[in-house]
Scaffold this motif. Structure first.
Motif, short mmCIF file in Angstrom:
data_model
loop_
_atom_site.label_atom_id
_atom_site.label_comp_id
_atom_site.label_asym_id
_atom_site.label_seq_id
_atom_site.Cartn_x
_atom_site.Cartn_y
_atom_site.Cartn_z
N PRO A 78 41.67 54.86 64.31
CA PRO A 78 41.96 54.21 63.16
C PRO A 78 41.44 52.96 62.84
N GLY A 79 41.14 52.90 61.54
CA GLY A 79 40.36 51.39 60.96
C GLY A 79 38.85 51.66 61.03
N SER A 80 38.33 52.52 61.42
CA SER A 80 36.99 52.72 61.65
C SER A 80 36.56 53.36 60.16
N GLY A 81 35.40 52.99 59.57
CA GLY A 81 34.57 53.64 58.51
C GLY A 81 34.15 54.99 58.77
N LYS A 85 32.43 57.68 62.01
CA LYS A 85 32.99 59.01 62.41
C LYS A 85 31.69 59.82 62.44
N VAL A 127 37.34 58.30 53.96
CA VAL A 127 37.34 58.24 55.57
C VAL A 127 37.69 59.51 56.12
N TYR A 131 35.61 62.34 58.42
CA TYR A 131 36.11 62.66 59.75
C TYR A 131 36.06 64.10 59.89
#
Length: 224
Positions: A78-81, A85, A127, A131
């Protein structure tokens, strides 16, 4: 069995590691952060520090050497751009497959996600769409390799206590599933060589985990 788990400090990975350790197997947790080593040791898991975003295939081969199987349970989180991914959920999974081939490790379990294998919905945020595309690419890369792979696509994950009862199907997973039960399914898949070559959608359901896995294998072979 010696099982190497990529993303060894993750919430599914730690559950799986504890299950393996409790029954006398040799789990190895691959982590990028050295600060996570003590947590894994407390779980009965041997930590190996290896950053799958930057490691060479030779370094990953060394990290998984001697394993009977590998499990990809890593994720950008969570919180990654969108960019991470690709580098974690896609490229790191593909790197682990390449390393498994070089190391002579045939069994590979992929923790994928609901929605993988299909284009993301048109209204998905950037996002989430990245993913799903990354997970789809990772699954496709793995399925193209000469490995005994199984792809597991869980429904929405929760931290609710597991029930030990699930639904495994070839259709898209709907609903939720506790991480406890995802780990139990992975453990059973490791014990079920005949599950190689299956793409399984996982959600909470009525069937005890061993029965659900056995049914999925029977349905693939056409047995009753």
């Amino acid at each position: 069995m010696k099982i190497a788990i990529a993303g060894g400090h993750g919430r599914i990975a730690r559950r799986l590691g504890r299950l393996l350790a409790a029954r006398g197997d040799e789990p190895v947790g691959i982590v990028r952060n050295p600060a996570h080593r003590d947590d894994l040791l407390a779980d009965g898991v041997r930590p190996v520090v290896c950053d799958l975003e930057s490691a060479s295939v030779e370094e990953v081969v060394a990290a998984v050497a001697g394993a009977d199987a590998v499990v990809f349970a890593a994720g950008a989180g969570p919180g990654s751009g969108a960019a991470r991914k690709h580098t974690v959920d896609h490229r790191a999974a593909a790197l682990l497959a390449d390393a498994a081939l070089r190391a002579g490790i045939r069994r590979y379990l992929m923790v994928s996600t609901r929605g993988a294998g299909s284009p993301p919905p048109a209204d998905a945020d950037e996002v989430w769409a990245a993913y799903v595309r990354a997970k789809t690419a990772a699954d496709e890369h793995l399925m193209a390799q000469d490995l005994d792979w199984t792809v597991l696509r869980p429904a929405a994950l929760t931290d609710a206590p597991g029930t030990g009862r699930v639904r495994l199907t070839a259709g898209r997973s709907v609903g939720e599933v506790p991480r406890d039960d995802v780990a139990r399914v992975l453990l059973t898949l490791l014990d079920t060589p005949a599950a190689a070559g299956l793409v399984l959608e996982l959600a909470a359901g009525p069937d005890p985990v061993p029965d659900a896995v056995a049914r999925a294998v029977r349905e693939r072979t056409g047995e009753r």
